[in-house]
Design a protein around this motif. Structure first.
Motif, PDB file in Angstrom:
ATOM      1  N   VAL A  23       0.778  -1.290   0.238  1.00 22.12           N
ATOM      2  CA  VAL A  23       0.170  -0.030   0.011  1.00 22.12           C
ATOM      3  C   VAL A  23       0.909   1.199   0.138  1.00 22.12           C
ATOM      4  CG1 VAL A  23      -1.608   1.264   1.323  1.00 22.12           C
ATOM      5  CG2 VAL A  23      -2.051  -1.140   1.051  1.00 22.12           C
ATOM      6  N   SER A  24       2.027   1.025   0.781  1.00 20.29           N
ATOM      7  CA  SER A  24       2.772   2.313   0.742  1.00 20.29           C
ATOM      8  C   SER A  24       3.745   2.530  -0.557  1.00 20.29           C
ATOM      9  CB  SER A  24       3.948   2.182   1.953  1.00 20.29           C
ATOM     10  OG  SER A  24       4.758   1.229   1.750  1.00 20.29           O
ATOM     11  N   GLU A  25       3.946   1.712  -1.213  1.00 19.10           N
ATOM     12  CA  GLU A  25       4.534   1.746  -2.438  1.00 19.10           C
ATOM     13  C   GLU A  25       3.656   1.979  -3.610  1.00 19.10           C
ATOM     14  OE1 GLU A  25       6.550  -2.273  -3.028  1.00 19.10           O
ATOM     15  OE2 GLU A  25       8.211  -1.682  -1.695  1.00 19.10           O
ATOM     16  N   MET A  26       2.302   1.512  -3.592  1.00 20.33           N
ATOM     17  CA  MET A  26       1.287   1.788  -4.428  1.00 20.33           C
ATOM     18  C   MET A  26       0.716   3.500  -4.319  1.00 20.33           C
ATOM     19  SD  MET A  26       1.800  -0.578  -6.660  1.00 20.33           S
ATOM     20  CE  MET A  26       0.457  -0.317  -7.762  1.00 20.33           C
ATOM     21  N   GLY A  27       0.915   3.848  -2.956  1.00 23.89           N
ATOM     22  CA  GLY A  27       0.261   5.154  -2.731  1.00 23.89           C
ATOM     23  C   GLY A  27      -1.207   5.228  -2.445  1.00 23.89           C
ATOM     24  N   SER A  28      -1.842   4.200  -2.538  1.00 24.16           N
ATOM     25  CA  SER A  28      -3.374   4.050  -2.167  1.00 24.16           C
ATOM     26  C   SER A  28      -3.848   2.634  -1.918  1.00 24.16           C
ATOM     27  CB  SER A  28      -4.147   4.677  -3.226  1.00 24.16           C
ATOM     28  OG  SER A  28      -4.139   3.963  -4.508  1.00 24.16           O
ATOM     29  N   LEU A  52      11.592   2.747  -6.439  1.00 22.10           N
ATOM     30  CA  LEU A  52      12.603   1.647  -6.996  1.00 22.10           C
ATOM     31  C   LEU A  52      13.726   1.432  -5.849  1.00 22.10           C
ATOM     32  CD1 LEU A  52      13.847  -0.037  -9.250  1.00 22.10           C
ATOM     33  CD2 LEU A  52      15.035   2.098 -10.192  1.00 22.10           C
ATOM     34  N   PRO A  53      14.062   2.431  -5.117  1.00 23.13           N
ATOM     35  CA  PRO A  53      15.162   1.989  -4.049  1.00 23.13           C
ATOM     36  C   PRO A  53      14.624   0.912  -3.258  1.00 23.13           C
ATOM     37  CG  PRO A  53      15.225   4.322  -4.491  1.00 23.13           C
ATOM     38  CD  PRO A  53      13.979   3.845  -5.274  1.00 23.13           C
ATOM     39  N   SER A  54      13.282   1.108  -2.673  1.00 25.10           N
ATOM     40  CA  SER A  54      12.626   0.010  -1.755  1.00 25.10           C
ATOM     41  C   SER A  54      12.630  -1.373  -2.700  1.00 25.10           C
ATOM     42  CB  SER A  54      11.385   0.475  -1.193  1.00 25.10           C
ATOM     43  OG  SER A  54      10.355   0.817  -2.387  1.00 25.10           O
ATOM     44  N   ILE A  55      12.287  -1.373  -3.894  1.00 23.23           N
ATOM     45  CA  ILE A  55      12.482  -2.654  -4.759  1.00 23.23           C
ATOM     46  C   ILE A  55      13.703  -3.089  -4.794  1.00 23.23           C
ATOM     47  CG2 ILE A  55      11.708  -3.439  -6.802  1.00 23.23           C
ATOM     48  CD1 ILE A  55       9.575  -1.443  -7.221  1.00 23.23           C
ATOM     49  N   LEU A  56      14.879  -2.509  -4.896  1.00 24.38           N
ATOM     50  CA  LEU A  56      15.942  -3.040  -4.975  1.00 24.38           C
ATOM     51  C   LEU A  56      16.608  -3.519  -3.637  1.00 24.38           C
ATOM     52  CD1 LEU A  56      17.669  -0.390  -7.699  1.00 24.38           C
ATOM     53  CD2 LEU A  56      16.630  -2.986  -8.032  1.00 24.38           C
ATOM     54  N   ARG A  57      16.241  -2.713  -2.772  1.00 24.43           N
ATOM     55  CA  ARG A  57      16.324  -3.006  -1.307  1.00 24.43           C
ATOM     56  C   ARG A  57      15.709  -4.297  -0.884  1.00 24.43           C
ATOM     57  NH1 ARG A  57      15.470   1.432   0.980  1.00 24.43           N
ATOM     58  NH2 ARG A  57      13.417   1.011   1.820  1.00 24.43           N
ATOM     59  N   ARG A  58      14.586  -4.672  -1.394  1.00 23.88           N
ATOM     60  CA  ARG A  58      13.887  -5.873  -1.218  1.00 23.88           C
ATOM     61  C   ARG A  58      14.600  -7.208  -1.850  1.00 23.88           C
ATOM     62  NH1 ARG A  58       7.575  -6.536  -1.907  1.00 23.88           N
ATOM     63  NH2 ARG A  58       7.829  -4.384  -0.788  1.00 23.88           N
ATOM     64  N   VAL A  59      15.167  -6.907  -3.129  1.00 26.64           N
ATOM     65  CA  VAL A  59      15.734  -7.869  -3.687  1.00 26.64           C
ATOM     66  C   VAL A  59      17.128  -8.165  -3.372  1.00 26.64           C
ATOM     67  CG1 VAL A  59      16.949  -8.475  -6.062  1.00 26.64           C
ATOM     68  CG2 VAL A  59      14.835  -7.150  -5.966  1.00 26.64           C
ATOM     69  N   ARG A  60      17.832  -7.120  -2.716  1.00 26.95           N
ATOM     70  CA  ARG A  60      18.939  -7.266  -1.930  1.00 26.95           C
ATOM     71  C   ARG A  60      18.781  -7.927  -0.735  1.00 26.95           C
ATOM     72  NH1 ARG A  60      20.650  -2.436   1.327  1.00 26.95           N
ATOM     73  NH2 ARG A  60      19.220  -3.382   2.617  1.00 26.95           N
ATOM     74  N   LEU A  90      12.178 -13.281 -10.639  1.00 22.97           N
ATOM     75  CA  LEU A  90      11.839 -12.743  -9.137  1.00 22.97           C
ATOM     76  C   LEU A  90      11.558 -11.081  -9.389  1.00 22.97           C
ATOM     77  CD1 LEU A  90      14.362 -14.965  -7.207  1.00 22.97           C
ATOM     78  CD2 LEU A  90      11.960 -14.615  -6.998  1.00 22.97           C
ATOM     79  N   LEU A  91      12.282 -10.520 -10.172  1.00 25.63           N
ATOM     80  CA  LEU A  91      12.387  -9.221 -10.472  1.00 25.63           C
ATOM     81  C   LEU A  91      10.876  -8.758 -11.083  1.00 25.63           C
ATOM     82  CD1 LEU A  91      15.650  -8.090 -11.970  1.00 25.63           C
ATOM     83  CD2 LEU A  91      14.827  -7.214  -9.814  1.00 25.63           C
ATOM     84  N   ILE A  92      10.287  -9.639 -11.852  1.00 31.72           N
ATOM     85  CA  ILE A  92       8.742  -9.327 -12.452  1.00 31.72           C
ATOM     86  C   ILE A  92       8.082  -9.466 -11.514  1.00 31.72           C
ATOM     87  CG2 ILE A  92       7.057 -10.356 -13.914  1.00 31.72           C
ATOM     88  CD1 ILE A  92       9.019 -11.432 -16.011  1.00 31.72           C
ATOM     89  N   GLU A  93       8.167 -10.307 -10.548  1.00 29.97           N
ATOM     90  CA  GLU A  93       7.329 -10.563  -9.386  1.00 29.97           C
ATOM     91  C   GLU A  93       7.176  -9.123  -8.383  1.00 29.97           C
ATOM     92  OE1 GLU A  93       6.991 -13.331  -5.162  1.00 29.97           O
ATOM     93  OE2 GLU A  93       7.890 -13.955  -6.955  1.00 29.97           O
ATOM     94  N   GLN A  94       8.519  -8.695  -8.183  1.00 34.47           N
ATOM     95  CA  GLN A  94       8.784  -7.601  -7.221  1.00 34.47           C
ATOM     96  C   GLN A  94       8.470  -6.262  -7.863  1.00 34.47           C
ATOM     97  OE1 GLN A  94       9.815  -7.405  -4.119  1.00 34.47           O
ATOM     98  NE2 GLN A  94      10.155  -9.683  -3.867  1.00 34.47           N
ATOM     99  N   MET A  95       8.658  -5.896  -9.180  1.00 39.32           N
ATOM    100  CA  MET A  95       8.317  -4.787  -9.747  1.00 39.32           C
ATOM    101  C   MET A  95       6.903  -4.653 -10.352  1.00 39.32           C
ATOM    102  SD  MET A  95      11.943  -4.420 -11.671  1.00 39.32           S
ATOM    103  CE  MET A  95      13.422  -3.734 -10.680  1.00 39.32           C
ATOM    104  N   ARG A  96       6.281  -5.456 -10.648  1.00 37.77           N
ATOM    105  CA  ARG A  96       5.010  -5.267 -11.131  1.00 37.77           C
ATOM    106  C   ARG A  96       3.965  -4.870  -9.921  1.00 37.77           C
ATOM    107  NH1 ARG A  96       3.796 -10.766 -14.658  1.00 37.77           N
ATOM    108  NH2 ARG A  96       4.425  -9.670 -16.731  1.00 37.77           N
TER     109      ARG A  96
END
Length: 289
Positions: free
Chosen positions: A16-21, A108-116, A283-289
């Motif tokens: 919800v925080s990443e999508m904004g609503s 994007l930073p939080s997505i990459l952090r989650r991958v890391r 995995l990136l597809i799953e995280q970034m969609r």
């Protein structure tokens, strides 16, 4: 004994925080808006704190929500890592990701952090490039996975994008800072990226076709610089939805050309792609969609 956190509720908080609503996050979570709201409510009741600031424009995390989201990402990453480790799926090695500047710059930073966090043994090297260069250099071996943006202004481009892995589509909009006003001479001041940028080329082409007078007032080297120029009220620009800064708003005077959507896609994998690259791609597809 303290009640343990529910991982599904933490995942909801983060998304919800990443999508904004809540309305934007609900389809991603496969739940109704009311069910997502109920999850957030239960999490807030458990913490005894408000986790979101709610407004007509959506939601954003409170300081307490930010702290819990950070813990949540770590807990979800540990959960996923434990499952992969038990299944013998731990990823290790180097992977080079080339990505367009326009893709969800705030999240994007939080997505990459989650991958890391999910793959602590994976060394992820990220470079920001123009979409045209990502697509042109896809077969040269300079990167393993490329994420580019395509402007869907023709049937050919829509067909081409449909054949690739589309992460998301977004509308383009003409925007300016909320304090901006057009000068009396009617000349449209533009804030743009360099002329090698496909969105810059598309923007000026549309204005030329409609006979709208404009002047390039500021050329930014990257999306962060462009957003700063907008915040300074230097002019108007054309941006995809997730790259529009918070204090910008739609600009419609004079009557500007109608704009299409853009698609963010992963360039097709090369023949003989390493197994680790294929796994990270999925995995990136799953995280970034």
């Amino acid at each position: 004994m303290a009640r343990p956190f529910d991982l599904e509720q933490l995942n909801t908080l983060i998304l919800v925080s990443e999508m904004g609503s809540i309305s934007a996050a609900a389809p991603r979570l496969g739940r109704s808006q009311s069910a997502v709201s109920e999850q957030v409510k239960k999490l807030e009741e458990m913490c005894g704190l408000s986790l979101f600031i709610r407004s007509k424009n959506g939601v954003k995390l409170t300081p307490a929500g930010e702290r819990l989201a950070d813990y949540g990402r770590q807990l979800l990453a540990l959960s996923d890592a434990a499952h992969r480790d038990l299944q013998g799926l731990q990823l290790e090695g180097d992977l080079r990701l080339a990505i367009t500047d326009y893709f969800r710059p705030r999240t994007l930073p939080s997505i990459l952090r989650r991958v890391r966090d999910n793959f602590p043994r994976l060394r992820l090297h990220v470079s920001v490039r123009k979409s045209a260069l990502i697509e042109h250099d896809a077969s040269d071996g300079e990167f393993d996975i490329g994420l580019s943006m395509t402007i869907l202004d023709t049937d050919a481009k829509r067909r081409e994008a449909a054949q690739q892995a589309i992460l998301r589509t977004e509308p383009l909009s003409w925007v300016a800072h909320k304090s901006f006003s057009l000068s009396e001479n009617g000349m449209l001041p533009l804030v743009v990226m360099p002329d090698s940028c496909s969105l810059h080329q598309f923007t000026v082409r549309q204005l030329d076709q409609d006979g709208i007078r404009y002047s390039v007032m500021h050329t930014a080297s990257g999306i962060a610089g462009l957003q700063l120029a907008l915040d300074a009220g230097l002019g108007v620009t054309c941006l995809n939805a997730s790259a529009i800064p918070e204090d910008a708003q739609p600009f419609t005077t004079p009557a500007l050309p109608r704009l299409p959507q853009v698609a963010f896609t992963l360039v097709p994998p090369r023949n003989g792609e390493a197994k680790i690259v294929s796994q990270v791609r999925d995995l990136l597809i799953e995280q970034m969609r």
